[in-house]
Design a protein around this motif. Structure first.
Motif, PDB file in Angstrom:
ATOM      1  N   ALA A 103       9.279  13.778  10.330  1.00  0.00           N
ATOM      2  CA  ALA A 103      10.059  14.592  11.435  1.00  0.00           C
ATOM      3  C   ALA A 103       9.563  14.115  12.746  1.00  0.00           C
ATOM      4  CB  ALA A 103       9.707  16.139  11.373  1.00  0.00           C
ATOM      5  N   PHE A 104      10.407  13.921  13.608  1.00  0.00           N
ATOM      6  CA  PHE A 104       9.998  13.499  14.985  1.00  0.00           C
ATOM      7  C   PHE A 104      10.932  14.698  16.069  1.00  0.00           C
ATOM      8  CE2 PHE A 104      13.758  11.311  13.765  1.00  0.00           C
ATOM      9  CZ  PHE A 104      14.614  11.087  15.224  1.00  0.00           C
ATOM     10  N   TYR A 105      10.407  14.685  17.035  1.00  0.00           N
ATOM     11  CA  TYR A 105      11.109  15.797  17.984  1.00  0.00           C
ATOM     12  C   TYR A 105      11.454  14.815  19.390  1.00  0.00           C
ATOM     13  CZ  TYR A 105       8.929  18.741  14.616  1.00  0.00           C
ATOM     14  OH  TYR A 105       8.686  19.435  13.536  1.00  0.00           O
ATOM     15  N   LYS A 108       0.901  -1.128   0.164  1.00  0.00           N
ATOM     16  CA  LYS A 108      -0.214   0.105   0.047  1.00  0.00           C
ATOM     17  C   LYS A 108       0.921   1.433  -0.264  1.00  0.00           C
ATOM     18  CE  LYS A 108      -3.976  -2.482   1.978  1.00  0.00           C
ATOM     19  NZ  LYS A 108      -5.124  -2.474   2.910  1.00  0.00           N
ATOM     20  N   GLN A 109       0.324   2.288  -0.599  1.00  0.00           N
ATOM     21  CA  GLN A 109       0.906   3.525  -0.540  1.00  0.00           C
ATOM     22  C   GLN A 109       1.444   4.198   0.645  1.00  0.00           C
ATOM     23  OE1 GLN A 109      -1.266   6.805  -2.299  1.00  0.00           O
ATOM     24  NE2 GLN A 109       0.641   7.967  -2.688  1.00  0.00           N
ATOM     25  N   ALA A 110       1.151   4.108   1.674  1.00  0.00           N
ATOM     26  CA  ALA A 110       1.398   4.600   2.880  1.00  0.00           C
ATOM     27  C   ALA A 110       2.591   3.840   3.492  1.00  0.00           C
ATOM     28  CB  ALA A 110       0.355   4.829   4.053  1.00  0.00           C
ATOM     29  N   VAL A 111       2.480   2.633   3.514  1.00  0.00           N
ATOM     30  CA  VAL A 111       3.602   1.749   3.854  1.00  0.00           C
ATOM     31  C   VAL A 111       4.994   1.899   3.133  1.00  0.00           C
ATOM     32  CG1 VAL A 111       4.388  -0.751   4.108  1.00  0.00           C
ATOM     33  CG2 VAL A 111       2.097  -0.035   5.077  1.00  0.00           C
ATOM     34  N   ARG A 112       4.815   2.115   1.765  1.00  0.00           N
ATOM     35  CA  ARG A 112       5.890   2.116   1.015  1.00  0.00           C
ATOM     36  C   ARG A 112       6.486   3.670   1.365  1.00  0.00           C
ATOM     37  NH1 ARG A 112       2.325   0.752  -3.358  1.00  0.00           N
ATOM     38  NH2 ARG A 112       2.376   2.778  -4.077  1.00  0.00           N
ATOM     39  N   GLN A 113       5.567   4.738   1.582  1.00  0.00           N
ATOM     40  CA  GLN A 113       6.116   6.156   1.781  1.00  0.00           C
ATOM     41  C   GLN A 113       6.967   6.025   3.040  1.00  0.00           C
ATOM     42  OE1 GLN A 113       5.588   8.622  -0.454  1.00  0.00           O
ATOM     43  NE2 GLN A 113       7.243   9.421   0.953  1.00  0.00           N
ATOM     44  N   ILE A 114       6.553   5.329   4.065  1.00  0.00           N
ATOM     45  CA  ILE A 114       7.239   5.284   5.402  1.00  0.00           C
ATOM     46  C   ILE A 114       8.358   4.428   5.556  1.00  0.00           C
ATOM     47  CG2 ILE A 114       5.190   6.091   6.801  1.00  0.00           C
ATOM     48  CD1 ILE A 114       5.178   3.246   8.034  1.00  0.00           C
ATOM     49  N   GLU A 115       8.712   3.663   4.651  1.00  0.00           N
ATOM     50  CA  GLU A 115       9.990   2.793   4.482  1.00  0.00           C
ATOM     51  C   GLU A 115      11.047   3.817   4.505  1.00  0.00           C
ATOM     52  OE1 GLU A 115       9.726   0.426   1.024  1.00  0.00           O
ATOM     53  OE2 GLU A 115       8.270  -1.087   1.951  1.00  0.00           O
ATOM     54  N   ARG A 137       8.930   6.085  11.575  1.00  0.00           N
ATOM     55  CA  ARG A 137       8.248   4.908  10.795  1.00  0.00           C
ATOM     56  C   ARG A 137       7.408   4.214  11.869  1.00  0.00           C
ATOM     57  NH1 ARG A 137      12.867   3.152   8.719  1.00  0.00           N
ATOM     58  NH2 ARG A 137      13.114   1.671  10.250  1.00  0.00           N
ATOM     59  N   GLU A 138       7.986   3.931  13.068  1.00  0.00           N
ATOM     60  CA  GLU A 138       7.167   3.150  13.705  1.00  0.00           C
ATOM     61  C   GLU A 138       5.583   3.479  14.168  1.00  0.00           C
ATOM     62  OE1 GLU A 138       7.551   1.710  18.735  1.00  0.00           O
ATOM     63  OE2 GLU A 138       9.382   2.326  17.523  1.00  0.00           O
TER      64      GLU A 138
END
Length: 172
Positions: free
Chosen positions: A55-57, A4-11, A18-19
């Motif tokens: 992005a994460f903080y 699926k698109q979202a899973v591919r995007q977060i790879e 990602r988690e």
């Protein structure tokens, strides 16, 4: 079967974000919007919007973790409560013009907790300081650990107020 698109995007996202993105996909399915830097769901479950960001903080309150998972509700916060919210936790963001409040934490349960604490602060039920101990099992402080969790209170209270009016609800 294609991914699926979202899973591919977060790879390609850092592990920390990602988690969190995968947790939202697992809970709510494919997002409504996908970009290189974020996934957005509109009206998933009890939320107005959820945004999982690349992005994460780094955040050390109440314990070290990474913030990349934002949950948004309709809720109008009185202007005199903005400072108290900012002093308590920078991951709770009130947007006066939009009539929204969001919490950006590491998962959905932490966002429920943060928004319930926001509700308690703006309604005057609590005056929490950053020095009090907050546990993920309860919205209580260290002296009240035996109380049952109330993670969904703020969302329900804001929804009840929203039904009475087309404008975002005011708390307090």
């Amino acid at each position: 079967m294609p991914q699926k698109q979202a899973v591919r995007q977060i790879e390609s996202w850092p592990e920390e974000s990602r988690e969190a993105g995968q947790l939202v996909i697992n809970q709510y399915g494919e997002p409504d919007e996908v970009t290189d830097s974020q996934l957005t769901w509109h009206k998933p479950g009890p939320w107005k919007r959820i945004v999982a960001s690349k992005a994460f903080y780094e955040h050390n309150f109440p314990a070290p973790h990474n913030d990349s998972f934002e949950s948004v509700i309709d809720c109008k916060v009185p202007p005199d409560k903005f400072t108290q919210l900012a002093e308590f936790d920078g991951s709770v963001i009130a947007e006066r013009t939009a009539g929204e409040v969001s919490a950006r934490c590491h998962d959905e349960q932490a966002n429920f907790l943060a928004l319930n604490l926001m509700h308690d602060i703006v309604t005057g039920k609590k005056t929490l300081s950053r020095h009090e101990t907050i546990t993920p099992r309860s919205s209580s402080t260290s002296g009240e650990r035996n109380r049952r969790p109330t993670w969904k209170v703020a969302i329900c209270a804001c929804r009840r107020q929203r039904r009475r009016s087309r404008r975002p609800p005011a708390i307090g």
